[in-house]
Design a protein around this motif. Structure first.
Motif, short mmCIF file in Angstrom:
data_model
loop_
_atom_site.label_atom_id
_atom_site.label_comp_id
_atom_site.label_asym_id
_atom_site.label_seq_id
_atom_site.Cartn_x
_atom_site.Cartn_y
_atom_site.Cartn_z
N ASP A 34 0.80 -1.30 0.01
CA ASP A 34 0.03 -0.04 -0.12
C ASP A 34 0.91 1.19 -0.07
O ASP A 34 0.25 2.48 -0.40
N ASP A 35 2.16 1.23 0.33
CA ASP A 35 3.00 2.59 0.37
C ASP A 35 3.68 2.35 -0.96
O ASP A 35 4.38 3.55 -1.08
N GLY A 36 3.77 1.47 -1.86
CA GLY A 36 4.49 1.66 -3.38
C GLY A 36 4.99 0.34 -3.51
O GLY A 36 4.83 -0.52 -2.76
N SER A 37 6.10 0.64 -4.63
CA SER A 37 6.63 -0.69 -4.92
C SER A 37 8.05 -0.36 -5.30
O SER A 37 8.51 0.89 -5.70
N LEU A 38 8.93 -1.26 -5.32
CA LEU A 38 10.28 -1.22 -5.53
C LEU A 38 10.74 -2.47 -6.26
O LEU A 38 10.33 -3.73 -5.87
N GLY A 39 11.70 -2.14 -7.22
CA GLY A 39 12.23 -3.11 -7.85
C GLY A 39 13.72 -3.01 -8.56
O GLY A 39 14.10 -1.77 -8.33
N ILE A 60 32.30 -12.94 -4.53
CA ILE A 60 30.99 -13.74 -4.65
C ILE A 60 30.15 -13.20 -5.65
O ILE A 60 29.25 -14.13 -6.09
N ALA A 61 30.34 -12.23 -6.27
CA ALA A 61 29.48 -11.45 -7.43
C ALA A 61 29.54 -12.61 -8.60
O ALA A 61 30.35 -13.04 -8.91
N SER A 62 28.43 -12.94 -9.11
CA SER A 62 28.01 -13.69 -10.18
C SER A 62 28.84 -13.04 -11.69
O SER A 62 28.66 -11.79 -11.58
N GLU A 63 29.21 -13.74 -12.48
CA GLU A 63 29.75 -13.06 -13.71
C GLU A 63 28.59 -12.29 -14.56
O GLU A 63 27.43 -12.78 -14.29
N PRO A 64 28.63 -10.99 -15.00
CA PRO A 64 30.31 -10.81 -15.44
C PRO A 64 31.01 -9.94 -14.27
O PRO A 64 31.80 -9.24 -14.50
N GLY A 65 30.50 -10.15 -13.07
CA GLY A 65 31.12 -9.59 -11.77
C GLY A 65 30.98 -7.99 -12.02
O GLY A 65 31.89 -7.29 -11.53
N VAL A 66 30.11 -7.39 -12.58
CA VAL A 66 30.11 -5.62 -12.55
C VAL A 66 28.84 -5.54 -11.90
O VAL A 66 27.97 -6.15 -11.52
N ILE A 67 28.80 -4.03 -11.45
CA ILE A 67 27.56 -3.45 -11.00
C ILE A 67 26.60 -3.22 -11.97
O ILE A 67 26.60 -2.89 -13.17
N PHE A 68 25.14 -3.29 -11.53
CA PHE A 68 24.00 -3.26 -12.58
C PHE A 68 23.34 -1.94 -12.24
O PHE A 68 23.16 -1.67 -11.16
N GLU A 69 22.83 -1.38 -13.10
CA GLU A 69 21.96 -0.30 -13.06
C GLU A 69 20.58 -0.86 -12.67
O GLU A 69 19.79 -1.46 -13.20
N GLY A 70 20.22 -0.46 -11.43
CA GLY A 70 19.14 -0.94 -10.82
C GLY A 70 17.93 -0.22 -11.00
O GLY A 70 16.59 -0.60 -11.32
N GLY A 71 18.08 0.96 -11.23
CA GLY A 71 17.08 2.01 -11.75
C GLY A 71 17.49 3.48 -11.40
O GLY A 71 18.34 3.72 -11.03
N ARG A 120 24.28 -10.53 -7.37
CA ARG A 120 24.27 -9.01 -8.09
C ARG A 120 24.27 -7.96 -7.11
O ARG A 120 23.80 -7.89 -6.29
N VAL A 121 25.02 -6.93 -7.60
CA VAL A 121 25.02 -5.75 -6.85
C VAL A 121 24.42 -4.72 -7.79
O VAL A 121 24.61 -4.57 -9.08
N PHE A 122 23.50 -3.81 -7.34
CA PHE A 122 22.73 -2.91 -8.18
C PHE A 122 22.86 -1.38 -7.61
O PHE A 122 22.89 -1.14 -6.45
N ALA A 123 23.44 -0.38 -8.38
CA ALA A 123 23.33 0.78 -8.15
C ALA A 123 21.85 1.78 -8.59
O ALA A 123 21.18 1.56 -9.54
N GLY A 124 21.25 1.95 -7.39
CA GLY A 124 19.74 2.36 -7.61
C GLY A 124 18.74 1.42 -7.61
O GLY A 124 18.90 0.23 -7.66
N TYR A 125 17.61 1.95 -7.90
CA TYR A 125 16.40 0.86 -7.68
C TYR A 125 15.36 1.87 -8.54
O TYR A 125 15.51 2.91 -8.94
N SER A 126 14.23 1.02 -8.89
CA SER A 126 12.96 1.56 -9.63
C SER A 126 12.10 1.67 -8.53
O SER A 126 11.73 0.58 -7.87
#
Length: 185
Positions: A34-39, A60-71, A120-126
């Motif tokens: 009810d407060d919103g959504s995050l992904g 520990i990071a899965s290949e390709p071992g880079v940061i992903f853009e989360g949003g 996976r590591v993400f920078a930011g979120y949606s």
């Protein structure tokens, strides 16, 4: 709330979102209430190695071992997703669904590492305000489909949009062949 069923599922951008931040995005929904959504977008690798920002997590990071853009929201923050095996929830991990969970990146890697089968590591979120995501789904901006445990950890993340659509039943599978520029068709 019926929308709670979005947690753990994928949002797949429809062609309606072409030429936007979410063009061909595949988003794993981490929460929806009810407060919103995050992904997080699980198909947007950057060129930045995990070790450059979080050196203790690089092994520990899965290949390709880079940061992903989360949003586009809070891009200076990092969020970690892990794939764990077994029914136990490791210390520092909050399960989203099945084998997938969010990891507290302040947890020592020696505590979490043995239980992790992918990361996976993400920078930011949606993120969406209350009701906003449902409005976007209703207007045809997103397909909502089931996620597979391996989706957020695929090496070929760039091809995930087509892969996810291709495995859907019926006419939705045809969207996988939607041309990048329909005016050239």
């Amino acid at each position: 709330m019926a929308g709670a069923k979005l947690t753990g599922r994928l949002l797949v951008a429809t062609p309606q979102l072409r030429d936007s931040t979410f063009d061909t995005a595949v988003i794993l929904m981490l929460s929806h209430d009810d407060d919103g959504s995050l992904g997080v977008m699980v198909n947007r690798p950057t060129g930045t190695p995990v070790g450059d920002l979080l050196p203790t997590w690089s092994h520990i990071a899965s290949e390709p071992g880079v940061i992903f853009e989360g949003g586009p929201v809070d891009t200076d923050s990092a969020l970690g997703l892990v794939r764990v095996g077994g029914p136990a929830e490791p210390l520092g991990v909050r399960r989203i669904s099945g084998q997938v969970g969010v990891v507290d990146l302040d947890t020592p890697t020696e505590v979490v590492g043995p239980a992790v089968r992918g990361m996976r590591v993400f920078a930011g979120y949606s993120g969406w305000a209350a009701g906003q995501l449902q409005d976007e789904i209703d207007e045809g901006s997103w397909y909502v489909v089931d996620a597979e445990a391996t989706d957020p950890f695929r090496i070929d993340a760039h091809g995930l949009w087509r892969t996810v659509l291709r495995r859907q039943p019926g006419e939705l599978a045809l969207m996988a062949s939607f041309p990048a520029d329909p005016t050239l068709n």
